[in-house]
Design a protein around this motif. Structure first.
Motif, PDB file in Angstrom:
ATOM      1  N   ASP A  52       0.970  -1.167   0.158  1.00 31.71           N
ATOM      2  CA  ASP A  52      -0.229   0.185   0.128  1.00 31.71           C
ATOM      3  C   ASP A  52       1.139   1.087   0.004  1.00 31.71           C
ATOM      4  O   ASP A  52       0.393   2.786  -0.404  1.00 31.71           O
ATOM      5  CB  ASP A  52      -0.776  -0.294   1.510  1.00 31.71           C
ATOM      6  CG  ASP A  52      -1.795  -1.417   0.660  1.00 31.71           C
ATOM      7  OD1 ASP A  52      -2.175  -1.975  -0.044  1.00 31.71           O
ATOM      8  OD2 ASP A  52      -2.639  -1.605   2.601  1.00 31.71           O
ATOM      9  N   HIS A  53       2.233   0.999   0.275  1.00 34.87           N
ATOM     10  CA  HIS A  53       2.937   2.027   0.256  1.00 34.87           C
ATOM     11  C   HIS A  53       3.892   2.451  -0.942  1.00 34.87           C
ATOM     12  O   HIS A  53       5.190   1.361  -0.583  1.00 34.87           O
ATOM     13  CB  HIS A  53       4.151   1.753   1.245  1.00 34.87           C
ATOM     14  CG  HIS A  53       4.983   3.672   1.656  1.00 34.87           C
ATOM     15  ND1 HIS A  53       5.416   4.014   2.706  1.00 34.87           N
ATOM     16  CD2 HIS A  53       4.856   4.977   1.025  1.00 34.87           C
ATOM     17  CE1 HIS A  53       6.161   4.779   2.802  1.00 34.87           C
ATOM     18  NE2 HIS A  53       5.662   5.206   1.794  1.00 34.87           N
ATOM     19  N   ASP A  55       6.034   3.778  -1.879  1.00 32.12           N
ATOM     20  CA  ASP A  55       7.622   4.022  -1.091  1.00 32.12           C
ATOM     21  C   ASP A  55       8.468   2.738  -0.579  1.00 32.12           C
ATOM     22  O   ASP A  55       9.435   3.473   0.113  1.00 32.12           O
ATOM     23  CB  ASP A  55       8.164   5.486  -0.607  1.00 32.12           C
ATOM     24  CG  ASP A  55       7.891   6.716  -2.074  1.00 32.12           C
ATOM     25  OD1 ASP A  55       8.049   6.048  -3.562  1.00 32.12           O
ATOM     26  OD2 ASP A  55       7.496   7.888  -2.023  1.00 32.12           O
ATOM     27  N   TYR A  56       7.387   2.177  -0.108  1.00 30.36           N
ATOM     28  CA  TYR A  56       8.341   1.252   0.815  1.00 30.36           C
ATOM     29  C   TYR A  56       9.206   0.115   0.434  1.00 30.36           C
ATOM     30  O   TYR A  56       9.644  -0.128  -0.422  1.00 30.36           O
ATOM     31  CB  TYR A  56       7.156  -0.337   1.114  1.00 30.36           C
ATOM     32  CG  TYR A  56       7.839  -1.122   2.142  1.00 30.36           C
ATOM     33  CD1 TYR A  56       7.874  -0.575   3.259  1.00 30.36           C
ATOM     34  CD2 TYR A  56       8.140  -2.404   1.783  1.00 30.36           C
ATOM     35  CE1 TYR A  56       8.373  -1.345   4.579  1.00 30.36           C
ATOM     36  CE2 TYR A  56       8.414  -3.480   2.712  1.00 30.36           C
ATOM     37  CZ  TYR A  56       9.059  -3.448   3.743  1.00 30.36           C
ATOM     38  OH  TYR A  56       9.110  -4.248   4.586  1.00 30.36           O
ATOM     39  N   ASP A  67       4.118   3.367   7.731  1.00 33.84           N
ATOM     40  CA  ASP A  67       3.605   4.054   6.515  1.00 33.84           C
ATOM     41  C   ASP A  67       2.712   4.314   5.938  1.00 33.84           C
ATOM     42  O   ASP A  67       2.914   4.150   4.864  1.00 33.84           O
ATOM     43  CB  ASP A  67       4.471   2.192   6.144  1.00 33.84           C
ATOM     44  CG  ASP A  67       5.925   1.851   6.622  1.00 33.84           C
ATOM     45  OD1 ASP A  67       6.422   1.774   5.322  1.00 33.84           O
ATOM     46  OD2 ASP A  67       5.691   1.326   6.964  1.00 33.84           O
ATOM     47  N   SER A  68       1.600   4.056   7.040  1.00 34.06           N
ATOM     48  CA  SER A  68       0.243   4.989   5.886  1.00 34.06           C
ATOM     49  C   SER A  68       0.230   6.392   6.341  1.00 34.06           C
ATOM     50  O   SER A  68       0.133   6.567   5.501  1.00 34.06           O
ATOM     51  CB  SER A  68      -0.710   4.497   7.311  1.00 34.06           C
ATOM     52  OG  SER A  68      -1.724   5.065   6.709  1.00 34.06           O
ATOM     53  N   GLN A  70       3.324   8.512   6.561  1.00 42.69           N
ATOM     54  CA  GLN A  70       4.743   8.306   5.102  1.00 42.69           C
ATOM     55  C   GLN A  70       3.821   8.122   3.863  1.00 42.69           C
ATOM     56  O   GLN A  70       3.887   9.460   3.336  1.00 42.69           O
ATOM     57  CB  GLN A  70       5.784   7.223   5.179  1.00 42.69           C
ATOM     58  CG  GLN A  70       6.874   8.255   4.319  1.00 42.69           C
ATOM     59  CD  GLN A  70       8.065   7.244   4.946  1.00 42.69           C
ATOM     60  OE1 GLN A  70       7.806   5.915   4.687  1.00 42.69           O
ATOM     61  NE2 GLN A  70       9.294   8.037   5.675  1.00 42.69           N
ATOM     62  N   ALA A  71       2.946   7.131   3.449  1.00 42.59           N
ATOM     63  CA  ALA A  71       2.269   7.382   2.033  1.00 42.59           C
ATOM     64  C   ALA A  71       1.575   8.497   1.950  1.00 42.59           C
ATOM     65  O   ALA A  71       1.397   9.296   0.400  1.00 42.59           O
ATOM     66  CB  ALA A  71       2.161   6.016   1.866  1.00 42.59           C
ATOM     67  N   ARG A  76       1.549   8.833  -2.260  1.00 43.36           N
ATOM     68  CA  ARG A  76       2.737   8.116  -2.363  1.00 43.36           C
ATOM     69  C   ARG A  76       1.574   6.248  -1.897  1.00 43.36           C
ATOM     70  O   ARG A  76       2.163   4.918  -1.935  1.00 43.36           O
ATOM     71  CB  ARG A  76       3.989   7.509  -2.094  1.00 43.36           C
ATOM     72  CG  ARG A  76       4.974   8.420  -2.514  1.00 43.36           C
ATOM     73  CD  ARG A  76       4.768   8.583  -3.910  1.00 43.36           C
ATOM     74  NE  ARG A  76       5.849   7.076  -4.634  1.00 43.36           N
ATOM     75  CZ  ARG A  76       6.002   6.725  -5.814  1.00 43.36           C
ATOM     76  NH1 ARG A  76       4.896   7.252  -6.785  1.00 43.36           N
ATOM     77  NH2 ARG A  76       6.547   5.897  -5.736  1.00 43.36           N
ATOM     78  N   GLN A  77       0.491   6.570  -1.864  1.00 38.79           N
ATOM     79  CA  GLN A  77      -0.449   5.360  -1.177  1.00 38.79           C
ATOM     80  C   GLN A  77      -0.632   4.981  -2.777  1.00 38.79           C
ATOM     81  O   GLN A  77      -0.512   5.689  -4.118  1.00 38.79           O
ATOM     82  CB  GLN A  77      -1.298   5.866  -0.534  1.00 38.79           C
ATOM     83  CG  GLN A  77      -1.555   6.657   0.587  1.00 38.79           C
ATOM     84  CD  GLN A  77      -3.381   7.756   0.815  1.00 38.79           C
ATOM     85  OE1 GLN A  77      -3.703   6.753   1.907  1.00 38.79           O
ATOM     86  NE2 GLN A  77      -3.276   8.418   0.152  1.00 38.79           N
ATOM     87  N   SER A  78      -1.214   3.290  -2.864  1.00 32.61           N
ATOM     88  CA  SER A  78      -1.500   2.709  -3.655  1.00 32.61           C
ATOM     89  C   SER A  78      -2.652   3.301  -4.058  1.00 32.61           C
ATOM     90  O   SER A  78      -3.718   4.066  -4.023  1.00 32.61           O
ATOM     91  CB  SER A  78      -1.618   1.544  -3.711  1.00 32.61           C
ATOM     92  OG  SER A  78      -3.358   1.325  -3.090  1.00 32.61           O
ATOM     93  N   ALA A 118      -6.454   6.042   6.438  1.00 35.10           N
ATOM     94  CA  ALA A 118      -4.988   6.296   6.578  1.00 35.10           C
ATOM     95  C   ALA A 118      -5.141   6.920   7.540  1.00 35.10           C
ATOM     96  O   ALA A 118      -5.221   7.876   7.908  1.00 35.10           O
ATOM     97  CB  ALA A 118      -4.570   6.255   4.688  1.00 35.10           C
TER      98      ALA A 118
END
Length: 260
Positions: A52-53, A55-56, A67-68, A70-71, A76-78, A118
């Motif tokens: 889902d991120h 840039d993970y 990560d949620s 940050q995305a 940068r979420q899906s 998110a």
């Protein structure tokens, strides 16, 4: 007004499918704009994970909340998550429609919540201090919108009554209505409930349509469930417990609803 209906049933020819179609037609006939997120038809991915991120980095441990956050903050979420968030921003009202499976919503709908809600969008927002504990429970990014559940179950209404063996329906739905809807700011309307779904004939469906039609016609006038607002003075902060002078004889879920 704009209405988002999130639909979670695998069979479009089911009772739920008929109720969904009726609701869309009724709302559109009244001049509302309606979008439907049919989760099974969309092939919605229910699991929140590192994909889902966008840039993970696999060399870092995956943090569902971190990560949620940050995305979301970096855009940068899906794409499927961002698309559903856009629908929620667009909507004035939300309807979650689902069959009650094992005393809760289907996993695909829970996965919609897990992924779409998110960090920074539905939670983790607002000031945290000795006077406020975030913008939530009546506040937040979804404040000013209305929401309602449409729930079907095979059990009898007596099975879900105050002394029924399944427990009161209000208690079973509390985590969804108070937690998933009131938490990010929705005004939550009383749910539309259908019991004994296996005992449905044309006459009963017609009566059900009349009842649902009235609920939809009055969507904007129906008083919401009077859940207490977290930052309005009813709760001690930061303990987030109800003040001892409020509803002193009540405990559990019922204490968090204001009574006349």
């Amino acid at each position: 007004m704009n209405i988002l209906l999130v639909y979670a049933h695998p069979e479009p020819r089911s009772l739920n499918g008929a109720l969904r179609d009726f609701a869309v037609q009724r709302l559109e006939a009244a001049g509302h704009q309606v979008r439907v997120s049919d989760l099974y038809a969309m092939g919605w991915k229910a699991t929140l994970d590192a994909d889902d991120h966008l840039d993970y980095r696999p060399d870092n441990p995956f943090s569902p909340s971190g990560d949620s956050r940050q995305a979301f903050a970096n855009g940068r979420q899906s794409a499927d998550i961002a698309g559903e968030q856009d629908k929620l921003r667009w909507a004035d009202g939300l309807i979650l429609q689902f069959p009650l499976w094992w005393f809760s919503m289907p996993a695909i709908l829970k996965g919609w919540v897990d992924r779409v809600y998110a960090y920074g969008f539905a939670y983790g927002v607002g000031e945290h201090s000795d006077k406020r504990w975030g913008s939530r429970y009546g506040e937040g990014n979804l404040a000013g919108k209305r929401a309602m559940l449409m729930v079907t179950t095979g059990g009898w209404d007596s099975h879900y009554s105050a002394r029924g063996i399944n427990g009161p329906m209000d208690d079973l739905l509390f985590p969804i209505q108070h937690g998933i809807l009131h938490y990010p700011g929705f005004e939550v309307l009383p749910p539309f409930l259908v019991y004994r779904t296996s005992r449905m004939d044309d006459s009963r469906f017609a009566a059900l349509g009349e009842e649902l039609g009235q609920r939809l016609d009055n969507f904007w006038q129906t008083p919401p469930i009077a859940y207490r607002r977290q930052n309005a003075g009813d709760y001690e902060i930061p303990a987030l417990t109800l003040r001892p002078d409020l509803a002193p004889q009540q405990h559990g879920f019922a204490a968090h609803i204001e009574r006349d």
